[in-house]
Design an enzyme around this catalytic site. Sequence first.
Site, short mmCIF file in Angstrom:
data_model
loop_
_atom_site.label_atom_id
_atom_site.label_comp_id
_atom_site.label_asym_id
_atom_site.label_seq_id
_atom_site.Cartn_x
_atom_site.Cartn_y
_atom_site.Cartn_z
N SER A 286 -54.43 -32.76 0.65
CA SER A 286 -55.01 -31.75 1.52
C SER A 286 -56.50 -31.52 1.32
O SER A 286 -57.21 -31.15 2.26
CB SER A 286 -54.29 -30.42 1.33
OG SER A 286 -52.94 -30.57 1.69
N THR A 287 -56.99 -31.70 0.11
CA THR A 287 -58.40 -31.40 -0.15
C THR A 287 -59.06 -32.54 -0.91
O THR A 287 -58.39 -33.36 -1.52
CB THR A 287 -58.55 -30.10 -0.98
OG1 THR A 287 -57.92 -30.30 -2.25
CG2 THR A 287 -57.92 -28.92 -0.27
#
Length: 186
Positions: free
Chosen positions: A11-12
């Site tokens: 996600s990041t």
Amino acid sequence: MSRKLGYARVSTDDQHLELQIDALRTAGVEDRDMFKEKMTGSKKDRPELERLLAYAQPDDTIIIWKLDRIGRSAKHLIELSEHFKTHNIEFVSLKEKLDTSTAIGRLMFNMLAALAEFEREMIIERTHAGLLAARARGRSGGRPQKDAADIERALRLYRSQEYSIADITSMTGVSKATLYRRVKEA
């Protein structure tokens, strides 16, 4: 010839793909057939996933580490499963031990699809029941009709060419879309 294609996503930027990549390699996915993304799963536009779906051919197998890496929601997973089935692409999720090339894997995926379809049908039934109940009480759906006098006033102001559209809409309460639609009708 069938290929094993892998999809890995975190996600990041500060998260790492190594765990997923190692699992995909262990499952037989070669580096050239891995599609990697650093992007939140809630975004609809995921370029690498789209590239993978366009690249995959009949008899290929798409392998992921875990279901939440590929699907944004249950609905999205079902849409993907329908895409795979339509294009004769197998699907494997390593963590959940889901493999659509096996009878039990197809059964599990079909159960997910059936549950999602049931959920959609229940929402439709509840919506229809709510609309019927509202009609029985004398209410109808949709936006309330704009007063004919307001629309006529807006049209007169428009034809006068003395006011801007923004001025007309603020003076009469008639939306820009309604005004343009009525001008076109006249």
